[in-house]
Motif scaffolding. Structure first.
Motif, short mmCIF file in Angstrom:
data_model
loop_
_atom_site.label_atom_id
_atom_site.label_comp_id
_atom_site.label_asym_id
_atom_site.label_seq_id
_atom_site.Cartn_x
_atom_site.Cartn_y
_atom_site.Cartn_z
N GLY A 193 -1.09 5.28 1.80
CA GLY A 193 0.25 5.56 2.30
C GLY A 193 1.14 5.95 1.15
O GLY A 193 0.74 5.92 -0.02
N SER A 194 2.37 6.33 1.49
CA SER A 194 3.31 6.68 0.43
C SER A 194 4.72 6.72 0.98
O SER A 194 4.92 6.79 2.19
CB SER A 194 2.96 8.04 -0.19
OG SER A 194 3.28 9.09 0.69
N VAL A 248 0.85 -1.20 0.00
CA VAL A 248 0.00 0.00 0.00
C VAL A 248 0.88 1.25 0.00
O VAL A 248 0.65 2.19 -0.75
CB VAL A 248 -0.94 -0.01 1.23
CG1 VAL A 248 -1.72 1.30 1.33
CG2 VAL A 248 -1.89 -1.21 1.15
N MET A 249 1.93 1.22 0.84
CA MET A 249 2.82 2.38 0.95
C MET A 249 3.68 2.54 -0.31
O MET A 249 3.75 3.63 -0.89
CB MET A 249 3.71 2.22 2.18
CG MET A 249 4.68 3.35 2.37
SD MET A 249 5.76 3.12 3.82
CE MET A 249 6.92 1.89 3.19
N VAL A 250 4.32 1.47 -0.72
CA VAL A 250 5.29 1.56 -1.82
C VAL A 250 4.58 1.92 -3.14
O VAL A 250 5.10 2.71 -3.93
CB VAL A 250 6.10 0.25 -1.94
CG1 VAL A 250 6.90 0.23 -3.23
CG2 VAL A 250 7.00 0.09 -0.73
N ARG A 289 1.67 3.43 -3.24
CA ARG A 289 0.75 4.55 -2.96
C ARG A 289 -0.69 4.17 -3.31
O ARG A 289 -1.42 4.92 -3.98
CB ARG A 289 1.18 5.82 -3.71
CG ARG A 289 2.54 6.35 -3.33
CD ARG A 289 2.89 7.64 -4.05
NE ARG A 289 2.95 7.49 -5.49
CZ ARG A 289 4.00 7.00 -6.17
NH1 ARG A 289 5.11 6.65 -5.51
NH2 ARG A 289 3.95 6.90 -7.47
#
Lengths: 330, 330
Positions: B263-264, A254-256, A258
């Motif tokens: 997220g990011s 989710v973070m990587v 985005r």
């Protein structure tokens, strides 16, 4: 025009399988401020009706305990401030109570029956079109040229999402449970319909570089698959969990990438939110409907007292498109 | 002005603990089109530097292999089209290479040193302010009056997020690992700082009706806790996983409460995206900085050749605020 005091309905007697849907008689409701009373010609059948019947989805406070979230028919009484006239033919999103000869709903949740469309078709529009619009376009932000995956492509939601996404210029991929259903999805504009019983949707989406948006009503083991096949800046919108709501996920993806994981249900949203969706549909979708570019895919219909048969068919997943109940001579 | 051919740097010799950070000499880089060359006075130390050192976070293609994502110093050479002049004092987000006497970066990723701020403080701004702005305001959409929970309140990210959210009129809650850290967070404007070693943050947030936005860099068992304490229409933004990235979640909560999980990471984003964040900071945040309403919270500093000691301190989590490296006479 005089209205009867009582009406025929189908109520939920206890909770359980389709057999708890029972014909009964109830008082005809009266429209409050901003509301209209509709004489129901046809009512649409939806998954949340079956969840409510099974005791897993209580009606929101103030809503009728009768099932039924959409209908089409004639406005027969108008509450103070509602912007319809007696005699108008409308299709309407309902807070409940659609399995009945008469129902009240906010006037702002009604739309005109699209030109050229019969009442049976119109009754099949509100629940899926409100749901698809708010989740695919408002929440999911689908853009022209994006890759869109919708699961359950032959369902009411699926057939609607395929058509609207195609009209918006997206590349549409979908899953369905038989070759016959897949053929129907491709006829409606899917670039590729994937038979999930014989093919791996994750691998097929990876082959085209992944998806920008996934609309999912399955959940369960589909959740990590969906997250894995999303591109950077991709979105996953969840609107039901026919396969269960729990999953383990590696949130680093989710973070990587985005990603955005979100979802919604329609029924508990505010009257104002539903009125906003109705306005968007009137502006953006009804014109397409009236020139025949998009429309409901109709499955079988049943007389209101046989609502149990309609639920049994929906729960067998044999249907393609929408199941309806005939209430009055529509 | 003549520039030397070589410079002192700290490089990552192999991968592992802080001890792999090794003083070395490298050629002075040259600015390309749109870039500036900065003589580094101070460099900021950040968690991604430690991940890179440990071999878990490779630099993006084209970036320096030296650690260091932010600095402050003097512009000493300007590439074609970059809108700075030799002699300008700037703080800058870097693609890497900050642990060095000279570094190149796109001119659009530099901001003026805020009036009244020393170069050491300015070097501590870019990584946390870019990260907090894009995640809390752009991605998380924080609004005045909303309840905001930021984990790791005494970190560089945490101390920045507390101050900005307070200035935007949010109610700020935070977690930290000691009573001393909690006191500092409340001094910065948190309504309530929660010592996660002795208190239950989920219960405390539930008591105030839940949070609208959570900024999390812990992950692991915090993920289901965060989802549980979010209000309807709440957002969870994940920017690191100090406690691990995996969790089992009941996604029905996402649908029923209409949550957004996203997220990011900053470093892999496009130059254009970073330039946009710089513009937003210049407009929205630098004016607050120049009147002293928000600013960096400074922890200890170390001379550049002792970067290993700086990493050891960061990984001990004993610090409050930002750790910096002194590179030249700043």
């Amino acid at each position: 025009m005089s209205l009867p005091d009582e009406m025929e309905v189908v109520e939920i007697a206890g909770s359980g399988g389709p057999e708890v849907l029972t014909p009964a008689r109830r008082p005809v409701p009266h429209p409050g401020a901003g509301e209209v009373l509709i004489r129901v010609a046809w009512a649409g059948v939806n998954r949340p009706d079956a969840l409510q019947r099974a005791g897993m989805y209580a009606p929101p406070p103030g809503a009728s305990d009768l099932p039924g979230l959409e209908c089409a028919g004639e406005v027969v009484a108008v509450g103070e401030g509602a912007s319809w006239r007696v005699g108008d033919m409308v299709c309407a999103l309902l807070p409940g109570g659609g399995y009945a000869e008469y129902v009240v709903t906010p006037g702002a949740h009604c739309l005109s029956v699209p030109k050229g469309m019969c009442l049976q078709q119109a009754a099949a529009l509100p629940e899926t079109y409100f749901t698809v619009w708010t989740n695919v376009f408002d929440r999911g932000g689908l853009q022209a040229g994006e890759v869109f995956l919708v699961h359950g492509g032959s369902s009411g939601i699926g057939t609607t999402a395929i058509q609207l996404a195609r009209e918006w210029g997206a590349r549409v991929f979908t899953t369905a449970g038989s070759d016959e259903k897949c053929a129907e999805c491709e006829r409606l504009g899917a670039e590729r319909a994937i038979n999930y019983k014989t093919e791996d949707f994750g691998a097929i989406l990876k082959d085209v570089g992944g998806a920008d948006l996934v609309l999912d009503m399955v959940g369960g083991r589909y959740i990590p698959e969906n997250v894995k096949l999303l591109k950077e800046d991709g979105r996953l919108v969840m609107i039901a969990f026919l396969g269960g709501p729990k999953a383990e996920l590696n949130f680093a993806q989710v973070m990587v990438k985005r990603l955005t994981i979100t979802g919604s249900t329609l029924r508990p949203q505010s009257d104002a939110a539903k009125a906003d969706i109705a306005k968007s549909l009137k502006t953006n979708v009804w014109p397409l409907m009236e020139v025949g570019k998009v429309g409901p895919i109709m499955d079988q219909s049943f007389p209101l007292p046989e609502a149990a048969k309609a639920h049994a068919r929906m729960e067998s997943s044999a249907h393609i498109g929408k199941i309806t109940l005939k209430v009055a001579g529509g």
